[in-house]
Scaffold this motif. Structure first.
Motif, PDB file in Angstrom:
ATOM      1  N   SER A 198      -6.189   1.441 -35.619  1.00 30.05           N
ATOM      2  CA  SER A 198      -5.781   2.473 -36.566  1.00 30.05           C
ATOM      3  C   SER A 198      -5.482   3.813 -35.888  1.00 30.05           C
ATOM      4  O   SER A 198      -4.366   4.339 -36.011  1.00 30.05           O
ATOM      5  N   PRO A 199      -6.428   4.425 -35.147  1.00 30.00           N
ATOM      6  CA  PRO A 199      -6.081   5.672 -34.462  1.00 30.00           C
ATOM      7  C   PRO A 199      -5.027   5.499 -33.374  1.00 30.00           C
ATOM      8  O   PRO A 199      -4.292   6.443 -33.085  1.00 30.00           O
ATOM      9  N   HIS A 200      -4.939   4.310 -32.787  1.00 25.04           N
ATOM     10  CA  HIS A 200      -3.874   4.062 -31.811  1.00 25.04           C
ATOM     11  C   HIS A 200      -2.517   4.194 -32.495  1.00 25.04           C
ATOM     12  O   HIS A 200      -1.594   4.842 -31.976  1.00 25.04           O
ATOM     13  N   ILE A 201      -2.374   3.611 -33.689  1.00 21.27           N
ATOM     14  CA  ILE A 201      -1.126   3.729 -34.444  1.00 21.27           C
ATOM     15  C   ILE A 201      -0.859   5.194 -34.791  1.00 21.27           C
ATOM     16  O   ILE A 201       0.266   5.692 -34.643  1.00 21.27           O
ATOM     17  N   VAL A 202      -1.882   5.891 -35.233  1.00 21.95           N
ATOM     18  CA  VAL A 202      -1.709   7.290 -35.636  1.00 21.95           C
ATOM     19  C   VAL A 202      -1.317   8.158 -34.445  1.00 21.95           C
ATOM     20  O   VAL A 202      -0.455   9.051 -34.566  1.00 21.95           O
ATOM     21  N   LEU A 203      -1.906   7.920 -33.286  1.00 18.04           N
ATOM     22  CA  LEU A 203      -1.512   8.664 -32.085  1.00 18.04           C
ATOM     23  C   LEU A 203      -0.042   8.416 -31.755  1.00 18.04           C
ATOM     24  O   LEU A 203       0.692   9.347 -31.417  1.00 18.04           O
ATOM     25  N   GLU A 204       0.373   7.164 -31.860  1.00 16.74           N
ATOM     26  CA  GLU A 204       1.782   6.839 -31.563  1.00 16.74           C
ATOM     27  C   GLU A 204       2.698   7.503 -32.586  1.00 16.74           C
ATOM     28  O   GLU A 204       3.760   8.029 -32.231  1.00 16.74           O
ATOM     29  N   GLU A 205       2.300   7.506 -33.839  1.00 14.72           N
ATOM     30  CA  GLU A 205       3.092   8.167 -34.889  1.00 14.72           C
ATOM     31  C   GLU A 205       3.162   9.676 -34.665  1.00 14.72           C
ATOM     32  O   GLU A 205       4.165  10.311 -34.982  1.00 14.72           O
ATOM     33  N   SER A 206       2.100  10.238 -34.097  1.00 16.57           N
ATOM     34  CA  SER A 206       2.008  11.696 -33.955  1.00 16.57           C
ATOM     35  C   SER A 206       2.971  12.266 -32.923  1.00 16.57           C
ATOM     36  O   SER A 206       3.375  13.431 -33.016  1.00 16.57           O
ATOM     37  N   GLY A 207       3.294  11.472 -31.907  1.00 15.54           N
ATOM     38  CA  GLY A 207       4.135  11.978 -30.833  1.00 15.54           C
ATOM     39  C   GLY A 207       3.365  12.778 -29.796  1.00 15.54           C
ATOM     40  O   GLY A 207       3.954  13.295 -28.842  1.00 15.54           O
ATOM     41  N   LEU A 208       2.055  12.898 -29.963  1.00 13.11           N
ATOM     42  CA  LEU A 208       1.232  13.631 -28.997  1.00 13.11           C
ATOM     43  C   LEU A 208       1.062  12.818 -27.707  1.00 13.11           C
ATOM     44  O   LEU A 208       1.146  11.595 -27.718  1.00 13.11           O
ATOM     45  N   ASP A 209       0.792  13.513 -26.621  1.00 12.07           N
ATOM     46  CA  ASP A 209       0.519  12.832 -25.355  1.00 12.07           C
ATOM     47  C   ASP A 209      -0.891  12.242 -25.394  1.00 12.07           C
ATOM     48  O   ASP A 209      -1.846  12.930 -25.778  1.00 12.07           O
ATOM     49  N   TYR A 210      -1.008  10.993 -25.012  1.00  8.12           N
ATOM     50  CA  TYR A 210      -2.317  10.346 -24.995  1.00  8.12           C
ATOM     51  C   TYR A 210      -2.280   9.158 -24.045  1.00  8.12           C
ATOM     52  O   TYR A 210      -1.218   8.702 -23.638  1.00  8.12           O
ATOM     53  N   GLU A 211      -3.454   8.686 -23.706  1.00  4.96           N
ATOM     54  CA  GLU A 211      -3.585   7.446 -22.954  1.00  4.96           C
ATOM     55  C   GLU A 211      -4.674   6.615 -23.612  1.00  4.96           C
ATOM     56  O   GLU A 211      -5.469   7.133 -24.409  1.00  4.96           O
ATOM     57  N   THR A 212      -4.698   5.338 -23.306  1.00  5.27           N
ATOM     58  CA  THR A 212      -5.746   4.464 -23.833  1.00  5.27           C
ATOM     59  C   THR A 212      -6.497   3.820 -22.679  1.00  5.27           C
ATOM     60  O   THR A 212      -5.964   3.676 -21.576  1.00  5.27           O
ATOM     61  N   GLU A 213      -7.722   3.454 -22.974  1.00  3.09           N
ATOM     62  CA  GLU A 213      -8.505   2.668 -22.017  1.00  3.09           C
ATOM     63  C   GLU A 213      -9.272   1.612 -22.798  1.00  3.09           C
ATOM     64  O   GLU A 213      -9.927   1.920 -23.804  1.00  3.09           O
ATOM     65  N   THR A 214      -9.168   0.375 -22.336  1.00  5.80           N
ATOM     66  CA  THR A 214      -9.809  -0.739 -23.025  1.00  5.80           C
ATOM     67  C   THR A 214     -11.285  -0.827 -22.667  1.00  5.80           C
ATOM     68  O   THR A 214     -11.684  -0.550 -21.532  1.00  5.80           O
ATOM     69  N   VAL A 215     -12.077  -1.212 -23.660  1.00  4.51           N
ATOM     70  CA  VAL A 215     -13.515  -1.373 -23.488  1.00  4.51           C
ATOM     71  C   VAL A 215     -13.885  -2.829 -23.746  1.00  4.51           C
ATOM     72  O   VAL A 215     -13.452  -3.426 -24.732  1.00  4.51           O
ATOM     73  N   ASP A 216     -14.667  -3.408 -22.860  1.00  4.52           N
ATOM     74  CA  ASP A 216     -15.258  -4.723 -23.097  1.00  4.52           C
ATOM     75  C   ASP A 216     -16.549  -4.467 -23.866  1.00  4.52           C
ATOM     76  O   ASP A 216     -17.529  -3.957 -23.305  1.00  4.52           O
ATOM     77  N   LEU A 217     -16.556  -4.791 -25.142  1.00  2.00           N
ATOM     78  CA  LEU A 217     -17.695  -4.451 -25.983  1.00  2.00           C
ATOM     79  C   LEU A 217     -18.929  -5.312 -25.702  1.00  2.00           C
ATOM     80  O   LEU A 217     -20.031  -4.962 -26.124  1.00  2.00           O
ATOM     81  N   LYS A 218     -18.755  -6.398 -24.986  1.00  2.00           N
ATOM     82  CA  LYS A 218     -19.919  -7.217 -24.606  1.00  2.00           C
ATOM     83  C   LYS A 218     -20.641  -6.617 -23.404  1.00  2.00           C
ATOM     84  O   LYS A 218     -21.858  -6.487 -23.393  1.00  2.00           O
ATOM     85  N   THR A 219     -19.878  -6.249 -22.392  1.00  2.00           N
ATOM     86  CA  THR A 219     -20.486  -5.693 -21.185  1.00  2.00           C
ATOM     87  C   THR A 219     -20.624  -4.173 -21.254  1.00  2.00           C
ATOM     88  O   THR A 219     -21.334  -3.583 -20.433  1.00  2.00           O
TER      89      THR A 219
END
Length: 201
Positions: free
Chosen positions: A13-34
């Motif tokens: 959801s926030p990933h979509i909103v960031l893309e819609e916003s046009g703002l500069d951002y980066e993502t980093e994936t999290v392994d929720l188990k480790t």
């Protein structure tokens, strides 16, 4: 800004909103188990809650919880109309939808992703989801999105939760307005870009 995500999870959801916003951002994936990020960091040291999404601001401040994150992003770019202006009745209606999606839809999905959940709990959660989805379908009558014709952050959140329905064996085709909503949101360029980035489409 950096958004910590798990592909396909509620951080969509926030990933979509960031893309819609046009703002500069980066993502980093999290392994929720480790609890490790792609770069090897201990995610628990970043977000003590241990789950996504989490948005690390350029100031160093950390913002958690999807409904708060998406409103923060929307308020950075008011011209995009991703959220109504603060203080208006429309903004409170947006917040009502975000709360409804979080507590009545998102939370009702939890038992289906928890191996410890028994059949009775899943049956009860599924029945609640069916009732709530019927309500959403009714509310979409005569409108393209939850608040009317404009796409908002609530639509990004609803779309994210609806994307889980095939995994929990709820057939959305019985609700024509919801099905049309999913098609409309799926076709948005920002959504397509995010689905590609998270390797979901």
């Amino acid at each position: 800004m950096k958004l910590y995500i798990k592909p396909g999870a509620c951080s969509l959801s926030p990933h979509i909103v960031l893309e819609e916003s046009g703002l500069d951002y980066e993502t980093e994936t999290v392994d929720l188990k480790t609890k490790r990020t792609t770069s090897g960091e201990d995610f628990n040291q970043i977000n003590a809650k241990g789950y996504v999404p989490a948005l690390l601001l350029d100031s160093g401040a950390l913002l958690t919880e999807g409904p708060a994150i998406v409103q923060y992003i929307a308020d950075r770019v008011p011209a995009k109309k991703l959220a109504p202006a603060n203080g208006t009745i429309e903004r409170y209606q947006l917040q009502a939808w975000l709360n409804f999606i979080a507590t009545e839809l998102h939370k009702s999905c939890s038992p289906f992703f928890n191996p410890a959940s028994g059949d009775d709990l899943k049956k009860s959660a599924g029945a609640n989801l069916e009732r709530r989805l019927a309500y959403v379908d009714e509310q979409l009558a005569g409108r393209s999105h939850l608040l009317g014709e404009d796409f908002s952050v609530a639509d990004a959140y609803l779309y994210t939760v609806l994307s889980w329905m095939p995994f929990i064996k709820i057939d959305l085709s019985k609700w024509a307005r919801i099905s049309a909503f999913v098609q409309r949101v799926s076709a948005r360029p920002a959504v397509q870009a995010v689905l590609k980035a998270e390797r979901l489409g």
